[in-house]
Design an enzyme around this catalytic site. Structure first.
Site, PDB file in Angstrom:
ATOM      1  CD  GLN A   1      -2.469  -1.181   2.751  1.00  0.00           C
ATOM      2  OE1 GLN A   1      -3.498  -0.581   2.982  1.00  0.00           O
ATOM      3  NE2 GLN A   1      -1.838  -1.883   3.659  1.00  0.00           N
TER       4      GLN A   1
ATOM      5  CG  ASP B   1       8.016   3.506   0.777  1.00  0.00           C
ATOM      6  OD1 ASP B   1       8.445   2.476   0.221  1.00  0.00           O
ATOM      7  OD2 ASP B   1       7.458   3.486   1.894  1.00  0.00           O
TER       8      ASP B   1
ATOM      9  CG  HIS C   1      -2.915   2.416  -1.847  1.00  0.00           C
ATOM     10  ND1 HIS C   1      -2.941   2.366  -0.483  1.00  0.00           N
ATOM     11  CD2 HIS C   1      -4.042   1.759  -2.265  1.00  0.00           C
ATOM     12  CE1 HIS C   1      -4.038   1.710  -0.076  1.00  0.00           C
ATOM     13  NE2 HIS C   1      -4.701   1.337  -1.141  1.00  0.00           N
TER      14      HIS C   1
ATOM     15  CB  CYS D   1      -0.221  13.125 -18.511  1.00  0.00           C
ATOM     16  SG  CYS D   1      -1.178  14.263 -19.548  1.00  0.00           S
TER      17      CYS D   1
ATOM     18  CB  CYS E   1       1.973  15.972 -20.496  1.00  0.00           C
ATOM     19  SG  CYS E   1       2.175  14.253 -20.995  1.00  0.00           S
TER      20      CYS E   1
ATOM     21  N   GLY F   1       2.679  -4.471   9.035  1.00  0.00           N
ATOM     22  CA  GLY F   1       2.723  -3.027   9.266  1.00  0.00           C
ATOM     23  C   GLY F   1       1.569  -2.247   8.675  1.00  0.00           C
TER      24      GLY F   1
END
Ligand code: APR
Length: 234
Positions: free
Chosen positions: A95, A98, A113, A121, A140, A180
């Site tokens: 999820q 990073d 996610h 774009c 873009c 986590g």
């Protein structure tokens, strides 16, 4: 609970808790504020429509923090090493936006996610690796239109990426491990029930019991950097 190498098909889900010890703040452990912001003010399509500059500023800061300050920790490393050595089928679903899993070496990985280091774009539907700032004027690189670029993040109210593939893999796995994550956000919070419905064993590794804690066969409390290397070794 058997040793992990005795399973033949493992799906792992990770959340903000696995990156906490890399210095990235989780979402719900600071009076419901994420880096000083209400999630609804920065992580919804409505917030972006209302105040795109605020949302861009927030994700620009998160992106720079990720690039300049965060490094993978022992939990990310343990998952990557496990994937390399494990003989069975394996999928990591995160999820997290990073890139610490891939920096640690994880390969079979779905960012359900989205990804902080990518931009999207909405005019031509292309996505791009993105290290710089995004603004309301950013053009873009593909279609040249301005004002359509947004962080490639799945906001509240939007449909996660590759959800069909994830559900198929959950129904096929014989072990599901959640690491986590607080179990606040669906559909990820429901993955444990999906996996259980076809007989998979289920394991939770988290600092504290999650909201869906009762659905897990085994639930262990502790820090990701302690527990993940302990469980994910061959
Ligand atoms: N080791 C293990 N678990 C930890 C650690 C740690 N060092 N530190 C915190 N945790 C646990 C907390 O106990 C908590 O249950 O990580 C969990 C983090 O929960 P959240 O902040 O709710 O993050 P997450 O579950 O990943 O959020 C899901 O919500 O805001 C959205 O899209 C965003 O992907 C995010 C989703």
């Amino acid at each position: 609970m058997r040793e992990l190498q005795t399973y033949s098909n493992i799906v792992v889900l990770t959340g903000a808790g696995i990156s906490a010890e890399s210095g990235l703040k989780t979402f719900r452990d600071n009076d419901g504020l994420w880096e000083g912001h209400r999630v609804e003010d920065v992580a919804t399509p409505e917030a972006f429509l209302r105040s795109p500059a605020t949302v861009h500023r927030f994700y620009n800061m998160r992106r720079q923090q990720l690039i300049k300050e965060a490094e993978p920790n022992a939990a990310h490393a343990a998952l990557a090493k496990f994937e390399e050595q494990f003989q069975g089928q394996y999928l990591l679903v995160t999820q997290n936006v990073d890139d610490l899993h891939e920096r640690a070496g994880s390969k079979k990985l779905i960012h359900m996610h989205g990804e902080l280091r990518k931009a999207w774009c909405t005019c031509c539907d292309e996505t791009f690796t993105w290290e710089k700032e995004l603004t309301t004027e950013t053009g873009c690189p593909s279609c040249d239109q301005s004002g359509y670029m947004r962080p490639n993040i799945v906001w509240f109210g939007e449909i996660p990426y590759q959800i069909d593939e994830i559900q198929t893999r959950l129904l096929e796995c014989d072990l599901f491990v959640s690491i986590g994550t607080s179990g606040n956000v669906y559909p990820a919070a429901g993955f444990v029930q999906f996996a259980r419905s076809t007989g998979a064993d289920t394991l939770e590794l988290n600092l504290e019991p999650s909201l869906g804690n009762q659905h897990f066969l085994v639930s262990v409390q502790g820090k990701a950097t302690d527990l993940v290397p302990q469980y994910f070794k061959l």
